[in-house]
Design a protein around this motif. Structure first.
Motif, short mmCIF file in Angstrom:
data_model
loop_
_atom_site.label_atom_id
_atom_site.label_comp_id
_atom_site.label_asym_id
_atom_site.label_seq_id
_atom_site.Cartn_x
_atom_site.Cartn_y
_atom_site.Cartn_z
N UNK A 17 0.83 -1.20 0.00
CA UNK A 17 0.00 0.00 0.00
C UNK A 17 0.87 1.26 0.00
N UNK A 18 1.97 1.21 0.74
CA UNK A 18 2.89 2.34 0.74
C UNK A 18 3.46 2.59 -0.66
N UNK A 19 3.84 1.52 -1.33
CA UNK A 19 4.43 1.66 -2.66
C UNK A 19 3.40 2.22 -3.64
N UNK A 20 2.18 1.70 -3.59
CA UNK A 20 1.12 2.20 -4.47
C UNK A 20 0.87 3.69 -4.21
N UNK A 21 0.85 4.07 -2.94
CA UNK A 21 0.64 5.46 -2.56
C UNK A 21 1.72 6.36 -3.18
N UNK A 22 2.97 5.97 -3.06
CA UNK A 22 4.07 6.80 -3.52
C UNK A 22 4.12 6.89 -5.05
N UNK A 23 3.84 5.80 -5.74
CA UNK A 23 3.82 5.83 -7.20
C UNK A 23 2.69 6.74 -7.69
N UNK A 24 1.50 6.56 -7.14
CA UNK A 24 0.38 7.42 -7.53
C UNK A 24 0.68 8.88 -7.22
N UNK A 25 1.28 9.14 -6.07
CA UNK A 25 1.61 10.52 -5.69
C UNK A 25 2.58 11.13 -6.70
N UNK A 26 3.62 10.39 -7.05
CA UNK A 26 4.59 10.88 -8.02
C UNK A 26 3.91 11.22 -9.34
N UNK A 27 3.11 10.30 -9.85
CA UNK A 27 2.47 10.51 -11.15
C UNK A 27 1.46 11.65 -11.12
N UNK A 28 0.70 11.75 -10.05
CA UNK A 28 -0.32 12.79 -9.95
C UNK A 28 0.32 14.18 -9.84
N UNK A 29 1.38 14.30 -9.06
CA UNK A 29 2.02 15.61 -8.93
C UNK A 29 2.79 15.97 -10.20
N UNK A 30 3.24 14.98 -10.95
CA UNK A 30 3.86 15.27 -12.24
C UNK A 30 2.83 15.88 -13.19
N UNK A 31 1.64 15.30 -13.22
CA UNK A 31 0.57 15.87 -14.04
C UNK A 31 0.24 17.29 -13.60
N UNK A 32 0.19 17.52 -12.29
CA UNK A 32 -0.10 18.86 -11.77
C UNK A 32 0.98 19.85 -12.20
N UNK A 33 2.24 19.42 -12.19
CA UNK A 33 3.34 20.29 -12.62
C UNK A 33 3.19 20.67 -14.08
N UNK A 34 2.80 19.72 -14.91
CA UNK A 34 2.58 20.00 -16.33
C UNK A 34 1.42 20.98 -16.50
N UNK A 35 0.33 20.76 -15.79
CA UNK A 35 -0.85 21.62 -15.92
C UNK A 35 -0.55 23.06 -15.51
N UNK A 36 0.34 23.23 -14.54
CA UNK A 36 0.70 24.58 -14.10
C UNK A 36 1.37 25.37 -15.21
N UNK A 37 1.86 24.67 -16.24
CA UNK A 37 2.57 25.33 -17.33
C UNK A 37 1.95 25.02 -18.69
N UNK A 38 0.78 24.49 -18.67
CA UNK A 38 0.07 24.07 -19.88
C UNK A 38 -0.71 25.25 -20.46
N UNK A 39 -0.82 25.41 -21.80
CA UNK A 39 -0.37 24.48 -22.84
C UNK A 39 0.96 24.83 -23.49
N UNK A 40 1.61 25.88 -23.05
CA UNK A 40 2.84 26.33 -23.71
C UNK A 40 4.04 25.54 -23.20
N UNK A 41 4.06 24.27 -23.54
CA UNK A 41 5.11 23.39 -23.03
C UNK A 41 5.37 22.26 -24.02
N UNK A 42 6.62 22.05 -24.32
CA UNK A 42 6.99 20.97 -25.24
C UNK A 42 7.65 19.80 -24.53
#
Length: 291
Positions: A107-132
């Motif tokens: 459960x810890x591993x699932x939590x951390x993987x999901x957290x990493x992926x979700x915050x990566x998406x959030x980082x992209x959205x903060x700079x979307x759409x002008x990002x390559x």
């Protein structure tokens, strides 16, 4: 003073006895209270953190690529559902380190993987759409993965902190297949899974992710006399040679998945012996956005 007085009265009660609560009753009462408290504690711990919101998002906003070997993110879709993503991120941030460590290792591993992926998406959205590329968010002095912007476990951490300091922490999970689960928002990355990782299913999920990535000829392929593979295996080679399931060399790890790599029996034998030449392919850092 009130606390001391209360403690004294309880001491007097048990020392002198009481007609309504004989000593045998005290023992039974204490046993019941302890049992109730222990059951309540373990019951609370047995309920894993819910990843339902993230599951709903990736099911809706992540699509297979044309060749179906990987996936692409529809960031417009994520942007339209930013409130749901923020709710999920806030829920992640609300988990204390003690609560997190109280869950099972899976459960810890699932939590951390999901957290990493979700915050990566959030980082992209903060700079979307002008990002390559996600690398455009970094600088000469600091990569985007080293930027501390994630409120987690009472601290502000970076994506690198989650991946290298928690998921890859030596002696904690020691599973090289995590490299096919964490997603860096780039085409060269393994697929962003179209469901949340769950502790109860993570063994199956990690195995599927590994096989899917290795079966992708744009990332891993046998050409001539060389096995051309993703640069992931160069950057994190030590993880694949640390003895996970008795695999002590990268060649041996890859031979475990020879069917996914579409190798013949002869090629598999050469690979397992460590006699096959490995060539690392260039990484595609373009954003993993849907066309």
């Amino acid at each position: 003073m009130r606390k001391s007085k209360h403690r004294k009265s309880r001491t007097t009660l048990f020392a002198q006895g009481n007609s309504q609560f004989p000593r045998a009753g005290h023992v039974a009462l204490l046993a019941s209270l302890l049992l109730f408290g222990f059951s309540s504690f373990t019951g609370a711990q047995s309920t894993p953190f819910s990843h339902d919101n993230w599951d709903a998002l990736v099911k809706t906003c992540v699509v297979p690529t044309v060749d179906r070997h990987s996936t692409a993110a529809e960031y417009d879709c994520f942007a339209e559902r930013r409130d749901l993503l923020n709710t999920y991120l806030n829920d992640l941030s609300g988990v204390s380190e003690a609560m997190h460590l109280g869950e099972s290792s899976d459960q810890q591993l699932a939590f951390l993987i999901n957290a990493y992926n979700a915050w990566t998406v959030a980082l992209i959205l903060d700079n979307w759409p002008d990002l390559e590329s996600i690398r455009d968010l970094g600088s000469i002095l600091r990569s985007p993965w080293k930027k501390p912007f994630i409120p987690l476990f009472g601290d502000t951490v970076s994506l690198d902190d989650i991946e290298h300091g928690m998921i890859r922490e030596p002696g904690r999970f020691d599973d090289p297949r995590i490299h096919f689960a964490v997603n860096c928002a780039s085409i060269g990355c393994p697929a962003l899974r179209q469901e949340a990782y769950e502790g109860e299913r993570i063994e199956l999920q990690l195995e599927e992710q590994t096989r899917r990535f290795l079966a992708d000829p744009s990332r891993n392929r046998f050409t001539g006399e060389n096995l051309e593979i993703s640069s992931i295996f160069k950057w994190y080679r030590d993880d694949f040679e640390r003895g996970w399931r008795d695999n002590h060399s990268l060649h041996h790890f890859l031979s475990r998945y020879s069917d996914s790599l579409k190798l013949t029996d002869k090629q598999t034998s050469i690979l397992r012996k460590g006699d096959m030449n490995l060539k690392f392919l260039d990484y595609d850092w373009r954003l993993n956005q849907s066309p």
